[in-house]
Design a protein around this motif. Structure first.
Motif, PDB file in Angstrom:
ATOM      1  N   VAL A 256       2.380  10.238  -9.843  1.00  0.00           N
ATOM      2  CA  VAL A 256       1.506  10.384 -11.004  1.00  0.00           C
ATOM      3  C   VAL A 256       0.613  11.610 -10.854  1.00  0.00           C
ATOM      4  CG1 VAL A 256      -0.398   9.331 -12.294  1.00  0.00           C
ATOM      5  CG2 VAL A 256       1.555   7.947 -11.583  1.00  0.00           C
ATOM      6  N   VAL A 257       0.157  11.824  -9.651  1.00  0.00           N
ATOM      7  CA  VAL A 257      -0.736  12.956  -9.390  1.00  0.00           C
ATOM      8  C   VAL A 257      -0.075  14.284  -9.748  1.00  0.00           C
ATOM      9  CG1 VAL A 257      -1.770  14.278  -7.482  1.00  0.00           C
ATOM     10  CG2 VAL A 257      -2.240  11.843  -7.723  1.00  0.00           C
ATOM     11  N   ARG A 258       1.241  14.320  -9.661  1.00  0.00           N
ATOM     12  CA  ARG A 258       1.946  15.565  -9.961  1.00  0.00           C
ATOM     13  C   ARG A 258       1.747  16.005 -11.413  1.00  0.00           C
ATOM     14  NH1 ARG A 258       7.704  14.184  -6.919  1.00  0.00           N
ATOM     15  NH2 ARG A 258       6.855  14.182  -4.782  1.00  0.00           N
TER      16      ARG A 258
ATOM     17  N   SER B 252       0.829  -1.210   0.000  1.00  0.00           N
ATOM     18  CA  SER B 252       0.000   0.000   0.000  1.00  0.00           C
ATOM     19  C   SER B 252       0.860   1.254   0.000  1.00  0.00           C
ATOM     20  CB  SER B 252      -0.942   0.003   1.207  1.00  0.00           C
ATOM     21  OG  SER B 252      -0.207   0.052   2.417  1.00  0.00           O
ATOM     22  N   ALA B 253       1.996   1.200   0.714  1.00  0.00           N
ATOM     23  CA  ALA B 253       2.885   2.367   0.744  1.00  0.00           C
ATOM     24  C   ALA B 253       3.478   2.634  -0.635  1.00  0.00           C
ATOM     25  CB  ALA B 253       3.993   2.154   1.769  1.00  0.00           C
ATOM     26  N   ARG B 254       3.877   1.551  -1.351  1.00  0.00           N
ATOM     27  CA  ARG B 254       4.436   1.750  -2.688  1.00  0.00           C
ATOM     28  C   ARG B 254       3.387   2.287  -3.654  1.00  0.00           C
ATOM     29  NH1 ARG B 254       7.483   0.436   0.496  1.00  0.00           N
ATOM     30  NH2 ARG B 254       7.377   2.703   0.652  1.00  0.00           N
ATOM     31  N   VAL B 255       2.154   1.773  -3.549  1.00  0.00           N
ATOM     32  CA  VAL B 255       1.073   2.277  -4.400  1.00  0.00           C
ATOM     33  C   VAL B 255       0.867   3.768  -4.163  1.00  0.00           C
ATOM     34  CG1 VAL B 255      -1.414   2.179  -4.843  1.00  0.00           C
ATOM     35  CG2 VAL B 255      -0.090   0.065  -4.625  1.00  0.00           C
ATOM     36  N   ILE B 256       0.892   4.151  -2.887  1.00  0.00           N
ATOM     37  CA  ILE B 256       0.716   5.566  -2.545  1.00  0.00           C
ATOM     38  C   ILE B 256       1.866   6.398  -3.105  1.00  0.00           C
ATOM     39  CG2 ILE B 256       0.703   7.211  -0.627  1.00  0.00           C
ATOM     40  CD1 ILE B 256      -0.834   5.082   0.976  1.00  0.00           C
ATOM     41  N   ASP B 257       3.103   5.869  -3.029  1.00  0.00           N
ATOM     42  CA  ASP B 257       4.251   6.605  -3.572  1.00  0.00           C
ATOM     43  C   ASP B 257       4.089   6.843  -5.070  1.00  0.00           C
ATOM     44  OD1 ASP B 257       5.397   6.685  -1.102  1.00  0.00           O
ATOM     45  OD2 ASP B 257       6.744   4.969  -1.438  1.00  0.00           O
ATOM     46  N   ILE B 258       3.698   5.781  -5.791  1.00  0.00           N
ATOM     47  CA  ILE B 258       3.549   5.894  -7.254  1.00  0.00           C
ATOM     48  C   ILE B 258       2.432   6.869  -7.602  1.00  0.00           C
ATOM     49  CG2 ILE B 258       2.904   4.624  -9.344  1.00  0.00           C
ATOM     50  CD1 ILE B 258       4.304   2.164  -8.051  1.00  0.00           C
TER      51      ILE B 258
END
Length: 664
Positions: A632-634, A622-628
């Protein structure tokens, strides 16, 4: 009648537990107490019918209770002399404790729950003593453990009560683990756990080897030691004793019921019930003797300096249980049960008498804040005196017959056993110490003045309660307890006086073989009851001499020369602190077991579960998904030229793919 004895307390528990709030406290008290008195009357009828007349019988309840492979267990009630003795002990004490609790707990808002717990405990204990197989016994064994946890922690608002309840539960689980392993081994050796079957198979198992951990051991010795491990936990024997004094955090009637007459005697009953197995394991009996003797002397030394009135009696219980195991270890099973029987009366009397003192002193338990009470609560004083006389073995009281018989049996067995000699020496010394701390309790509580007693020991000792649970101080006049609390004291005092000479001849005298027929088994080489009558007469006087010496020393220190106790403690500070802190077993166990267990738990929790499993598993993913997604959101900036640039990049990538590898 037999099923009614067992299930009437269960009925009381269900009524008080389920409908207690609707019925109210008073109906719950009356219903549970009435059902217990009916069960007690039936138990006395059973005792005279079975012990003095009818042959043992089995009363079926469920024909096939459990069936799994080769294991088939019926639920039946085994009613023989040993059962009938335990029935009158359990139901008589429990019914009187119920009656006493009506007065003692009259201000408590949770009386329905309390009486429900008392009845549940009684049902579990009755299930244990009427068991016809080891599974039934284990059911009652664990039920007693659960009920004791609930009763010790009854005042769950107090952290100390919660801690004591958990401690009792955990320490008992240690012993119960051994008990369970013993049951498994008995089944592996005999193919059954029904008493009749395993008793019949026991002689054929003598000297049978058991290959375990690469070693060859005697199978019966291993089985009996595992079973005895359960007895050590439940009966608070040395090394597994630490829960018993802390259990005094429960209400005083609980102390009388659980820690004087019933639960703690379950281990003694279990060894006596399984005497056919233990008779085939002399090495195990030697261990039983040594552990019992060590417990007797250890608890007696600690009881010398305790200041909490209930803790003194608790260590006395621990010491007297040691006597019972010495009797079992030398083969005097009937002697152990006789002391169990008499001890139930005078120890319950002492605990309930202590409750009457605490009630009079407005919930004060520190004996240093007492003194001079014999004129203000005279009936309680005389009842406590009778209990003390019986405990110390004053001639012709109950304890005189049962405790002295154990000491004589240990001396008789010492001719061919060094363990029995150790048992004899320790029990004799413990007899003197018992007399000292018992009369110390009487003198500190009922003699002198409260002001003088307040300085009789170090002011920083444990349990100096200045106020009760309701915030009241001690600016009041002590008063005698209500009649509903005094009647049980009178009845128990009668037993403390008369139980010895009334029943002694049947328990271990010339009528014992007929009395115990089909109930307690002794091997062909076990002649301890005959040998104890052939010892020198002087040995029979030794316990009485020790009793007199203990009384004289206590009188000298606490009555004739008040203040000398403090001088003795000051001159021997290391010994005093050692005994006051109970040989530092709690601190030692905390260092060896509790702290490493917490460290290991935290390691597995934070290191293993938190960092490795969760860190590399769901939390990590979940932490890696949040990092990615954060990266991407940027891209979603809201500026048109950023989107145009992204479209050009995409178009260039698509064109490149098309030219290089897309179409040939």
């Amino acid at each position: 009648m037999y099923t009614a004895i067992v299930f009437l307390p269960l009925l009381g528990f269900l009524i008080a537990g389920i409908f207690g709030r609707q019925l109210g406290a008073r109906p719950s008290e009356l219903i549970t107490t009435s059902l217990l008195f009916v069960a007690a009357i039936f138990s006395w009828v059973t005792f005279f019918q079975v012990g003095y007349g009818h042959a043992p019988l089995s009363v079926p309840v469920i024909s096939t209770w459990i069936q799994s492979g080769g294991l088939k267990i019926d639920w039946a009630l085994r009613v023989d002399t040993l059962t009938s003795v335990m029935l009158i002990v359990v139901t008589s004490v429990s019914s009187l404790v119920h009656l006493y609790s009506i007065g003692y707990m009259h201000e408590d808002p949770s009386r329905s729950r309390f009486f429900g717990y008392l009845s549940l405990f009684t049902f579990a204990m009755l299930m244990l003593v009427t068991a016809d197989n080891l599974a039934q016994m284990f059911f009652g064994w664990e039920g007693v453990g659960l009920a004791s946890y609930l009763l010790i922690g009854f005042w769950y608002e107090k952290p100390s009560a919660n801690a004591a309840a958990i401690k009792a539960f955990v320490v008992n689980r240690v012993g119960d683990f051994g008990f369970a392993l013993g049951i498994f081994l008995v089944f592996a050796l005999t193919g059954s756990i029904t008493f009749d079957a395993i008793f019949a198979a026991a002689p054929g198992l003598a000297n049978k080897p058991l290959h375990i951990f690469g070693l060859d051991a005697d199978a019966m010795t291993v089985a009996c030691l595992l079973l005895f491990m359960g007895a050590m936990g439940k009966s608070a024997q040395f090394l597994l004793h630490t829960w018993l004094p802390d259990a005094m955090e429960g209400p005083t009637p609980v102390s009388a019921l659980i820690h004087a007459a019933t639960m703690v005697t379950a281990g003694v009953f279990m060894v006596a019930r399984l005497s056919p197995l233990f008779e085939q394991a002399p090495a195990a009996l030697t261990v039983v003797t040594i552990v019992g003797a060590t417990t007797a002397i250890f608890a007696a030394t600690v009881g010398l300096v305790q200041n909490d009135i209930k803790r003194v009696i608790a260590y006395s219980t621990c010491s007297q249980l040691g006597y019972m195991f010495v009797a079992l270890g030398v083969g005097g099973y009937s002697l152990a049960i006789f002391h169990l029987f008499t001890h139930a009366f005078f120890k319950a009397l002492l605990f309930l008498g202590a409750g009457s003192v605490i009630h009079a002193m407005h919930h004060e338990q520190d004996m240093r804040n007492m003194g001079g009470l014999r004129k203000e609560i005279p009936f309680t004083f005389w009842m406590m005196t009778i209990g003390t006389l019986a405990l110390t073995g004053f001639p012709f009281t109950a304890g005189y017959y049962s405790k002295d018989a154990i000491i004589e049996a240990a001396f008789a067995a010492s001719a061919h056993s060094s363990a029995a000699l150790y048992g004899f020496l320790m029990t004799v010394i413990a007899a003197g110490l018992t007399s000292f701390y018992s009369w110390r309790l009487v003198f500190m509580t009922f003699y002198g003045t409260r002001a003088a007693q307040g300085h009789d020991a170090h002011g920083h000792d444990e349990h100096a309660h200045g106020h009760d649970d309701h915030g009241h101080g001690h600016a009041h006049v002590p008063h005698e307890s209500p009649l509903v609390m005094l009647i049980p004291l009178g009845l128990l005092a009668l037993g403390a006086i008369a139980a010895g000479f009334t029943f002694g001849d049947h328990f271990y005298g010339h009528e014992n073989e007929e009395f115990w027929k089909g109930s307690i088994f002794t091997g062909e080489h076990n002649h301890i009851l005959h040998e104890m009558h052939e010892i020198p007469h002087i040995v029979g006087y030794v316990p009485t001499i020790m009793m007199v010496l203990g009384f004289a020393l206590a009188y000298l220190i606490y009555v004739a020369r008040p203040g000398s106790a403090k001088a003795i403690a000051d001159s021997n500070p290391l010994l005093y602190r050692f005994l006051l802190n109970k040989w530092y077993f709690d601190e030692l166990y905390d260092l060896i077991f509790v702290r490493p267990a917490f460290w290991l738990g935290r390691l597995f929790w934070k290191g293993g579960d938190g960092r490795i499993i969760d860190g590399m598993g769901p939390d990590g993913i979940s932490a890696r998904v949040i990092d990615i997604t954060n990266r991407v959101v940027r891209l979603q900036t809201g500026y048109l030229y950023h989107y145009a640039f992204a479209m050009l990049i995409g178009l260039a990538a698509l064109t490149t793919w098309y030219l290089v590898g897309g179409v040939h």
